[in-house]
Design a protein around this motif. Structure first.
Motif, mmCIF file in Angstrom:
data_model
loop_
_atom_site.group_PDB
_atom_site.id
_atom_site.type_symbol
_atom_site.label_atom_id
_atom_site.label_comp_id
_atom_site.label_asym_id
_atom_site.label_seq_id
_atom_site.Cartn_x
_atom_site.Cartn_y
_atom_site.Cartn_z
ATOM 1 N N SER A 24 -6.553 -23.557 40.981
ATOM 2 C CA SER A 24 -7.617 -23.683 39.981
ATOM 3 C C SER A 24 -7.113 -24.579 38.861
ATOM 4 N N VAL A 25 -7.998 -24.934 37.937
ATOM 5 C CA VAL A 25 -7.601 -25.773 36.808
ATOM 6 C C VAL A 25 -6.495 -25.090 36.009
ATOM 7 N N GLU A 26 -6.664 -23.791 35.715
ATOM 8 C CA GLU A 26 -5.648 -23.076 34.949
ATOM 9 C C GLU A 26 -4.321 -23.029 35.695
ATOM 10 N N GLU A 27 -4.364 -22.787 37.001
ATOM 11 C CA GLU A 27 -3.139 -22.714 37.789
ATOM 12 C C GLU A 27 -2.442 -24.068 37.856
ATOM 13 N N LEU A 49 -7.019 -30.902 46.479
ATOM 14 C CA LEU A 49 -7.446 -30.753 45.086
ATOM 15 C C LEU A 49 -8.976 -30.722 45.005
ATOM 16 N N SER A 50 -9.493 -29.825 44.217
ATOM 17 C CA SER A 50 -10.944 -29.756 44.019
ATOM 18 C C SER A 50 -11.368 -30.831 43.021
ATOM 19 N N PRO A 51 -12.647 -31.232 43.027
ATOM 20 C CA PRO A 51 -13.124 -32.224 42.051
ATOM 21 C C PRO A 51 -12.856 -31.814 40.608
ATOM 22 N N GLY A 52 -12.964 -30.513 40.306
ATOM 23 C CA GLY A 52 -12.718 -30.063 38.943
ATOM 24 C C GLY A 52 -11.257 -30.255 38.536
ATOM 25 N N VAL A 53 -10.337 -29.994 39.459
ATOM 26 C CA VAL A 53 -8.915 -30.178 39.166
ATOM 27 C C VAL A 53 -8.600 -31.664 39.010
ATOM 28 N N LEU A 54 -9.181 -32.493 39.859
ATOM 29 C CA LEU A 54 -8.972 -33.939 39.746
ATOM 30 C C LEU A 54 -9.473 -34.460 38.397
ATOM 31 N N GLU A 55 -10.597 -33.948 37.950
ATOM 32 C CA GLU A 55 -11.116 -34.381 36.655
ATOM 33 C C GLU A 55 -10.189 -33.942 35.527
ATOM 34 N N GLN A 56 -9.598 -32.752 35.653
ATOM 35 C CA GLN A 56 -8.657 -32.293 34.627
ATOM 36 C C GLN A 56 -7.409 -33.174 34.604
ATOM 37 N N LEU A 57 -6.956 -33.616 35.785
ATOM 38 C CA LEU A 57 -5.823 -34.547 35.842
ATOM 39 C C LEU A 57 -6.155 -35.841 35.116
ATOM 40 N N ARG A 58 -7.380 -36.322 35.314
ATOM 41 C CA ARG A 58 -7.779 -37.551 34.618
ATOM 42 C C ARG A 58 -7.733 -37.354 33.105
ATOM 43 N N LEU A 59 -8.186 -36.196 32.660
ATOM 44 C CA LEU A 59 -8.167 -35.932 31.223
ATOM 45 C C LEU A 59 -6.746 -35.868 30.688
ATOM 46 N N LEU A 60 -5.809 -35.352 31.498
ATOM 47 C CA LEU A 60 -4.410 -35.308 31.057
ATOM 48 C C LEU A 60 -3.847 -36.707 30.845
ATOM 49 N N THR A 61 -4.322 -37.661 31.607
ATOM 50 C CA THR A 61 -3.810 -39.033 31.471
ATOM 51 C C THR A 61 -4.472 -39.794 30.331
ATOM 52 N N ASN A 62 -5.383 -39.148 29.600
ATOM 53 C CA ASN A 62 -6.031 -39.831 28.466
ATOM 54 C C ASN A 62 -5.051 -40.144 27.350
ATOM 55 N N LEU A 63 -3.998 -39.326 27.240
ATOM 56 C CA LEU A 63 -3.027 -39.539 26.172
ATOM 57 C C LEU A 63 -2.228 -40.800 26.487
ATOM 58 N N GLN A 89 -3.795 -36.936 52.847
ATOM 59 C CA GLN A 89 -4.337 -37.387 54.118
ATOM 60 C C GLN A 89 -5.535 -38.316 53.875
ATOM 61 N N PRO A 90 -6.007 -39.020 54.909
ATOM 62 C CA PRO A 90 -7.043 -40.046 54.705
ATOM 63 C C PRO A 90 -8.290 -39.558 53.984
ATOM 64 N N GLU A 91 -8.654 -38.279 54.154
ATOM 65 C CA GLU A 91 -9.875 -37.798 53.501
ATOM 66 C C GLU A 91 -9.785 -37.840 51.979
ATOM 67 N N LEU A 92 -8.553 -37.969 51.447
ATOM 68 C CA LEU A 92 -8.413 -38.085 49.992
ATOM 69 C C LEU A 92 -9.125 -39.330 49.478
ATOM 70 N N ARG A 93 -9.106 -40.400 50.268
ATOM 71 C CA ARG A 93 -9.806 -41.621 49.854
ATOM 72 C C ARG A 93 -11.308 -41.375 49.765
ATOM 73 N N THR A 94 -11.837 -40.590 50.700
ATOM 74 C CA THR A 94 -13.269 -40.274 50.683
ATOM 75 C C THR A 94 -13.619 -39.436 49.463
ATOM 76 N N ILE A 95 -12.756 -38.467 49.154
ATOM 77 C CA ILE A 95 -12.998 -37.606 47.981
ATOM 78 C C ILE A 95 -13.041 -38.444 46.702
ATOM 79 N N LEU A 96 -12.094 -39.362 46.567
ATOM 80 C CA LEU A 96 -12.016 -40.163 45.340
ATOM 81 C C LEU A 96 -13.133 -41.190 45.242
ATOM 82 N N ALA A 97 -13.831 -41.433 46.349
ATOM 83 C CA ALA A 97 -14.943 -42.387 46.330
ATOM 84 C C ALA A 97 -16.252 -41.735 45.908
#
Length: 518
Positions: free
Chosen positions: A82-85, A135-149, A164-172
């Motif tokens: 989860s995001v908290e974890e 990684l879930s979409p919510g966790v990926l979005e939290q990672l993006r926010l961490l890189t704002n600094l 694995q290859p499906e990661l490219r599909t998720i990020l698209a």
């Protein structure tokens, strides 16, 4: 155990990530260069994808060995969180004191304070997330926010996503467009080519101590590549079972039938099913990272073409005590020539060698092939965009001795294999009146030499002078080549001459002189 049957020191195709068996193909090196570029560029995200078993973990391990000293590294290998974890895991990886309040804001504030403190100390932070397709979409979005600094020059946190290859599909997906725009380097690790598959199999056999005729003849490489789809882990499973099958059938060389039968036992999709009998027959026969890169990095280097941004991170800023020498291959060739008693002067070493009945031979292969040739050679080593040359003067099961500028240094076989691109140059001694091509039916001093050497190997009577390179002699030559693991074409090429020299006792420097023959 089949390791004893094949005179191996250990099973060569274990799927455990043993650093001694590290094999870096051109595409693996390119993937590593992308990761190193991402660290050196100051950007946000770097993406590495590949099929299961393609070698992503191998590349990641190499990357971890080459992360600059000023980088603090965090590694998360189970991202189904989860995001908290996730935020808690980030704190644990970077040894950040956990806040009293276990809220998202408290975690983010603690991480931001840590990143700012590191920046003040001149340190960078890199977070590697393996199996990132989980990684879930919510966790990926939290990672993006961490890189704002960030500062005006770089992000304070860099994230490397490996999956694995499906990661490219998720990020698209549209909801992750902002994150996708922050990916500064991305690389998809494909399967090995046919040539790379052959080199991979030979390399692992060589590290395991194989010698003599190959257990996997070169003619099997296309079938190995097709059955395994060029995926390293599948190659390991296939070849391990094939060696077991050859052992059970009492043959020291894997055949096409054995290979197909092995595929039917380890791959469910094979079109040649067969009963799973080898494992039952064999019983208990089947047994069961830090690279010594510092010594290799002391070898003088030169850029290969135009340097790319990965080069500062790929090599130490200032090695401790580099041996003297140059980065061009000519000095290394001169050093190799000295082992043969050749003093080439200022001219071309290969041209000078011809005056002393020697020839240069350039080849492409792996350490297994060099064991077969059994002679010192100039190797081309790669370290990111840097190209280096060193003379391989000795090789045993675990260690290799390199010479550069008169200085000898010992490295592990695994460390050498990780940087050896397969290109080498060596010398060999030519017979009297040598010709590059002996025509069918031809005669001469070189044909008499071949006939005499074949008779010596066959333990038959020495032939008279004036022999013909006719069909019977070509057939004898093909039989000799097949027995020695050479290309059985009935043509007298450099490698055939080298082997005839060795078996005939011709005085030449040996690579394995100090290695106990098996």
């Amino acid at each position: 155990m089949y390791t004893q049957f094949f005179n191996l020191t250990q099973p060569p195709f274990s799927i455990a990530p043993d650093p001694r068996y590290l094999f870096m193909s051109d595409r693996h090196r390119e993937a590593l260069a992308h990761l190193l570029f991402g660290v050196g560029s100051g950007g946000g995200f770097v993406l590495l994808t590949g099929e299961i078993g393609a070698g992503k973990t191998t590349v990641c391990r190499c990357f971890l060995e080459q992360v600059p000293e000023h980088c603090e590294l965090g590694y998360i290998f189970n991202p189904r969180l989860s995001v908290e974890e996730l935020l808690q895991s980030v704190c644990e990886e970077f040894h950040i004191a956990l806040p009293e309040s276990a809220s998202v804001k408290a975690y983010v504030d603690a991480i931001n304070r840590y990143l700012l403190d590191c920046h003040a100390q001149g340190k960078n932070n890199v977070l590697v997330i393996d199996e990132a397709q989980n990684l879930s979409p919510g966790v990926l979005e939290q990672l993006r926010l961490l890189t704002n600094l960030e500062t005006s020059e770089r992000k304070l946190l860099q994230v490397i996503l490996i999956g694995q290859p499906e990661l490219r599909t998720i990020l698209a997906e549209p909801g992750l467009e902002q994150l996708a725009q922050r990916i500064i380097a991305r690389y998809h690790l494909g399967s090995l080519s046919e040539d790379e598959t052959g080199s991979y199999v030979s390399h692992r056999m060589a590290v395991a101590g194989a010698s003599g005729p190959p257990a996997f003849p070169p003619a099997l490489t296309p079938l190995i590549q097709r059955l395994s789809k060029g995926v390293p882990r599948r190659i390991n499973l296939l070849c391990d079972r094939a060696l077991l099958g050859a052992y059970v059938e009492g043959t020291h060389q894997v055949s096409r039938a054995i290979l197909r039968k092995a595929a039917s036992e380890v791959f469910s999709e094979t079109d040649t099913p067969a009963p799973k009998r080898w494992a039952m027959l064999a019983g208990g026969v089947l047994a069961g990272a830090a690279l010594s890169a510092a010594a290799l990095q002391l070898i003088p280097s030169q850029p290969r073409g135009t340097p790319v941004a990965a080069s500062p991170a790929a090599l130490p800023a200032k090695p401790a005590a580099a041996p003297t020498g140059h980065a061009t291959p000519e000095p290394a060739l001169r050093e190799l020539a000295a082992l043969w008693g050749v003093a080439p002067g200022a001219g071309d070493p290969c041209e000078a060698a011809q005056q002393q009945e020697l020839r240069c031979h350039q080849g492409k292969g792996g350490l297994y092939e060099l064991r077969q040739l059994d002679r010192p050679a100039v190797l081309t080593l790669r370290d990111g965009p840097q190209e280096r040359h060193a003379v391989l003067v000795a090789l045993d099961d675990d260690k290799a001795t390199l010479a550069v500028g008169g200085v000898r240094q010992q490295v592990s076989v695994a460390s050498l294999a990780a940087r050896f691109d397969g290109s080498f140059t060596t010398y060999w001694r030519v017979p009297r009146a040598f010709r590059d091509h002996v025509p069918a039916g031809g005669a001469g001093a070189d044909v008499d030499w071949i006939a005499a050497r074949l008779a010596q190997v066959e333990r038959s009577a020495q032939p008279a002078q004036g022999q013909l390179f006719d069909a019977p002699m070509q057939q004898r030559l093909r039989a000799f080549q097949a027995a020695q693991g050479l290309k059985a074409d009935g043509m007298a090429g450099p490698r055939t001459y080298m082997r005839l020299n060795q078996l005939g006792g011709v005085a030449e420097p040996r690579l394995l002189a100090n290695r106990k023959e098996k």
